[in-house]
Design a protein around this motif. Structure first.
Motif, PDB file in Angstrom:
ATOM      1  N   VAL A 491     -15.906  12.325 -46.826  1.00 43.98           N
ATOM      2  CA  VAL A 491     -15.624  13.677 -47.332  1.00 43.98           C
ATOM      3  C   VAL A 491     -14.894  14.480 -46.257  1.00 43.98           C
ATOM      4  O   VAL A 491     -13.958  15.235 -46.565  1.00 43.98           O
ATOM      5  CB  VAL A 491     -16.932  14.391 -47.741  1.00 43.98           C
ATOM      6  N   PHE A 492     -15.321  14.314 -45.002  1.00 47.96           N
ATOM      7  CA  PHE A 492     -14.686  15.041 -43.896  1.00 47.96           C
ATOM      8  C   PHE A 492     -13.198  14.727 -43.836  1.00 47.96           C
ATOM      9  O   PHE A 492     -12.363  15.638 -43.724  1.00 47.96           O
ATOM     10  CB  PHE A 492     -15.357  14.661 -42.576  1.00 47.96           C
ATOM     11  N   LYS A 506     -12.628  23.742 -56.327  1.00 48.76           N
ATOM     12  CA  LYS A 506     -12.216  22.340 -56.230  1.00 48.76           C
ATOM     13  C   LYS A 506     -12.642  21.772 -54.879  1.00 48.76           C
ATOM     14  O   LYS A 506     -13.156  20.653 -54.798  1.00 48.76           O
ATOM     15  CB  LYS A 506     -10.701  22.207 -56.407  1.00 48.76           C
ATOM     16  N   VAL A 507     -12.443  22.548 -53.815  1.00 48.31           N
ATOM     17  CA  VAL A 507     -12.855  22.108 -52.488  1.00 48.31           C
ATOM     18  C   VAL A 507     -14.369  21.905 -52.440  1.00 48.31           C
ATOM     19  O   VAL A 507     -14.877  20.938 -51.870  1.00 48.31           O
ATOM     20  CB  VAL A 507     -12.405  23.126 -51.420  1.00 48.31           C
ATOM     21  N   THR A 508     -15.111  22.828 -53.057  1.00 44.78           N
ATOM     22  CA  THR A 508     -16.568  22.720 -53.102  1.00 44.78           C
ATOM     23  C   THR A 508     -16.986  21.458 -53.847  1.00 44.78           C
ATOM     24  O   THR A 508     -17.899  20.734 -53.408  1.00 44.78           O
ATOM     25  CB  THR A 508     -17.181  23.954 -53.791  1.00 44.78           C
ATOM     26  N   ALA A 509     -16.344  21.185 -54.982  1.00 48.29           N
ATOM     27  CA  ALA A 509     -16.670  19.994 -55.773  1.00 48.29           C
ATOM     28  C   ALA A 509     -16.382  18.723 -54.979  1.00 48.29           C
ATOM     29  O   ALA A 509     -17.136  17.741 -55.064  1.00 48.29           O
ATOM     30  CB  ALA A 509     -15.885  20.005 -57.080  1.00 48.29           C
ATOM     31  N   ILE A 510     -15.300  18.720 -54.210  1.00 44.17           N
ATOM     32  CA  ILE A 510     -14.985  17.572 -53.350  1.00 44.17           C
ATOM     33  C   ILE A 510     -16.085  17.392 -52.308  1.00 44.17           C
ATOM     34  O   ILE A 510     -16.566  16.282 -52.066  1.00 44.17           O
ATOM     35  CB  ILE A 510     -13.613  17.763 -52.675  1.00 44.17           C
ATOM     36  N   ALA A 511     -16.494  18.491 -51.689  1.00 40.18           N
ATOM     37  CA  ALA A 511     -17.532  18.428 -50.659  1.00 40.18           C
ATOM     38  C   ALA A 511     -18.841  17.878 -51.225  1.00 40.18           C
ATOM     39  O   ALA A 511     -19.548  17.111 -50.561  1.00 40.18           O
ATOM     40  CB  ALA A 511     -17.756  19.816 -50.063  1.00 40.18           C
ATOM     41  N   LEU A 512     -19.152  18.235 -52.458  1.00 41.63           N
ATOM     42  CA  LEU A 512     -20.398  17.783 -53.080  1.00 41.63           C
ATOM     43  C   LEU A 512     -20.275  16.377 -53.679  1.00 41.63           C
ATOM     44  O   LEU A 512     -21.264  15.821 -54.165  1.00 41.63           O
ATOM     45  CB  LEU A 512     -20.822  18.769 -54.178  1.00 41.63           C
ATOM     46  N   GLY A 513     -19.058  15.834 -53.660  1.00 45.89           N
ATOM     47  CA  GLY A 513     -18.860  14.486 -54.181  1.00 45.89           C
ATOM     48  C   GLY A 513     -18.949  14.396 -55.683  1.00 45.89           C
ATOM     49  O   GLY A 513     -19.331  13.361 -56.241  1.00 45.89           O
TER      50      GLY A 513
END
Length: 641
Positions: A491-492, A506-513
């Motif tokens: 994720v990083f 969208k960035v938050t959703a990416i961070a949460l997988g």
């Protein structure tokens, strides 16, 4: 003495009252029908001997509707002083009415399994419109000559008097089915039935069918654990399956079965549906003739539901069901329900076209929609259906790909027009108000009676160099970045490669997988949390302005603490609700405004909406009624800028 029958009807749409009038004419009953923005009133002469049979018969003719409420009757010596229904000839885009459905499934009818069956008051009319005014010459049906039976029916059937789209199997649109090797053309009743039978059996056997519908191309398939895309929609063919597979309140059940057929996100109930879609799924009941006939054959094949994705005609498939007539498909409309509150979230179908008041000679354009005067009526519809028009000025949404060429063109911002759309709907234009616009970004607005000002704008968010911005946010943030890199290296790296402007959600959703990397994905997760009370997630760091980086840092901290995703997503909405509940009273105190407006798709979330009701309910915040709370309201609000 008059007998008065009132039905709550919370819309300016006239297809319901028009159907009542047409049925009264068919039954030769004297009746006055009047409509306001919240009810339809039927006035009868008390002495009419046909009154009882008319009221009993109309139950079979009138469809269920999203806009319907309670009914009541009483006697009166005077008629109610409402305006009679004014016939405005606009094409609707709803499901077939009960009468048309009966024809489609009556083997003796000349419209048996004919998917384009409709009348003046129902069906998919708008997709066949080319331009205004709405008559046969201005639709794609102009290429088809009605048969003798249809011509006679257009003169004698009160439901289809002068109906622009009147057709049947004999003179209507032909459909065909293609596979890898052959083509089958439907020419008669048996052919039409067989075509849908084959389609239903193919899907039940695990094949997929790409079908052109009045709403565009849809690829239908039987969902499996390996094949149930996140963006797909569950088509419930059998209404008996609703309570088996979905956790629904009665308002959601009624909405899905209404003639308007909206899209709703519903919590899943059965284990088989949870395995396919997780905690919630976007649900639809058959909404046009093609889909309705397919659903009947799906049921005959032993299935209660299938799925579909919206796509284009080039989508790979096992079978193709097509017709040659061009269509002007509308975006489907999503509906949000919280107890008795219904909000249109986004889309065009159901709501557009519509007539609005517009005293100025102005054209507005936003999101492919335009408000244009046609024969002294201001109509909002897709840009493509309007010819050139004379106007004093043109208002176009900022960044809209539209060049008017007008010497007096003005560009406007979404949040300004959205707030004005609510004030105009509630007759509050000119009165001071506070607005909250939440659609990807969160903005607090102030309307001073003349102009809308962004009073507390969000701090701009840029996703490039994200880790550098987070590490310098506050003391200890640099250690958070190091720890996060160790715990979530993939994720990083993904977040490290982001560049330019990107939606914080969208960035938050990416961070949460999350599989669905969007606000919708976060909303799905929030819906699956069944507990009460959330975590406090940072929403600002200075000047009470929303800080995207503080928000993201807080989420990452909780991630490192092994907080479950559904709890986190639920907490995100609760925290936004608390933040909004703190800022709005401060703005009210400073401005002495007494009106609150809420706009933006983000409000269509149960946890956020519920929190807002608790924190701001005493102010009775206003939202759109006849327009989406999302972006499509801008074309109306721009008329008041």
């Amino acid at each position: 003495m008059y007998f008065i029958f009132e039905i709550e009807f919370f819309s300016n749409k006239s297809y319901f009252s028009d159907l009542i009038l047409a049925y009264a004419e068919q039954e030769q009953v004297e009746i006055d029908v009047m409509q306001s923005n919240d009810k339809i009133v039927m006035v009868f002469d008390k002495e009419d001997e046909q009154l009882e049979s008319f009221l009993n018969g109309i139950e079979e003719v009138l469809p269920a509707s999203l806009f319907l409420g309670n009914g009541k009757h009483y006697f009166s010596d005077v008629k109610p002083e409402l305006l009679p229904v004014t016939k405005i000839n606009l094409p609707v885009n709803i499901a077939p009415c009960p009468t048309c459905q009966k024809e489609m499934f009556d083997v003796s009818s000349r419209r048996y399994y004919y998917p384009f069956t409709s009348c003046n008051h129902c069906g998919t009319q708008h997709p066949f419109l080319e331009k205004y005014p709405y008559n046969r010459a201005h639709t794609v049906m102009k290429f088809l000559v009605p048969c003798n039976d249809c011509q006679e029916e257009a003169k004698s059937n009160t439901l289809r008097l002068d109906y622009p789209l009147i057709t049947c199997i004999e003179c209507g649109i032909s459909i065909r089915m293609l596979d890898k090797e052959s083509e089958h053309l439907a020419l008669n009743k048996g052919d039409y039935r067989k075509l849908f039978e084959v389609s239903g059996r193919a899907i039940a056997a695990g094949k997929n069918v790409l079908m052109k519908t009045a709403h565009g191309y849809r690829k239908f398939f039987k969902p499996t654990v390996e094949n149930s895309p996140a963006e797909s929609t569950l088509l419930m063919a059998d209404s008996n399956g609703f309570n088996v597979h979905l956790m629904m309140v009665i308002q959601e059940f009624n909405a899905l079965l209404s003639i308007e057929r909206p899209l709703l996100r519903i919590a899943t109930k059965s284990d088989e549906l949870k395995a396919l879609y997780g905690s919630s799924v976007q649900v639809k009941y058959p909404d046009d003739g093609m889909t309705m006939l397919l659903a009947r054959e799906i049921m005959n094949s032993g299935l209660q539901y299938i799925s579909y994705i919206e796509c284009n005609e080039d989508e790979e498939s096992d079978f193709l069901v097509d017709f040659d007539m061009p269509i002007n498909a509308q975006k489907d409309t999503k509906l949000f329900i919280n107890q008795d509150k219904k909000l249109f979230v986004s889309g065009e179908r159901i709501l557009f076209p519509t007539v609005v008041e517009n005293s100025k000679n102005v054209v507005s354009v936003a999101h492919g929609l335009a408000c244009v005067k046609v024969d002294n009526l201001s109509i909002i519809d897709s840009v493509e259906v309007f010819d050139s028009v004379q106007t004093d000025s043109v208002y176009v949404l900022q960044d809209e790909d539209f060049e008017s060429g007008h010497s007096n063109e003005h560009r406007f911002l979404q949040w300004k027009a959205s707030m004005m759309s609510v004030l105009a709907e509630h007759s509050k234009v000119g009165q001071k108000a506070i607005g909250v616009h939440f659609d990807g970004t969160l903005n607090f607005l102030y309307y001073n009676g003349k102009d809308v000002i962004n009073a507390v704008p969000a701090i701009p968010f840029e996703s490039d160099n994200l880790w550098e911005k987070i590490s310098t946010l506050r003391e200890g943030s640099d250690r958070l970045v190091v720890n996060y890199k160790k715990a979530y290296p993939e994720v990083f790296e993904r977040l490290d490669s982001l560049a330019g402007d990107m939606d914080i959600f969208k960035v938050t959703a990416i961070a949460l997988g999350l599989e669905n990397e969007s606000l919708e994905g976060i909303s799905e997760q929030a819906l699956s949390f069944l507990g009460k009370g959330g975590l406090q997630i940072d929403t600002r760091i200075k000047d009470n302005r929303f800080d995207n980086y503080a928000f993201l840092t807080s989420i990452m901290s909780y991630q490192l603490g092994d907080v479950e995703n559904n709890f986190m997503c639920y907490s995100i909405y609760e925290s936004f609700g608390d933040y909004i509940g703190e800022i709005v009273p401060q703005l009210i105190e400073k401005t002495e405004a007494k009106i609150i407006t809420l706009t933006g798709e983000t409000f269509a979330n149960q946890s956020l909406y519920g929190r807002i009701q608790r924190t701001l309910g005493q102010y009775n915040p206003l939202m759109n009624k006849n327009f989406p709370i999302g972006k499509e309201n801008a074309v109306y609000g721009a008329l008041y800028l």
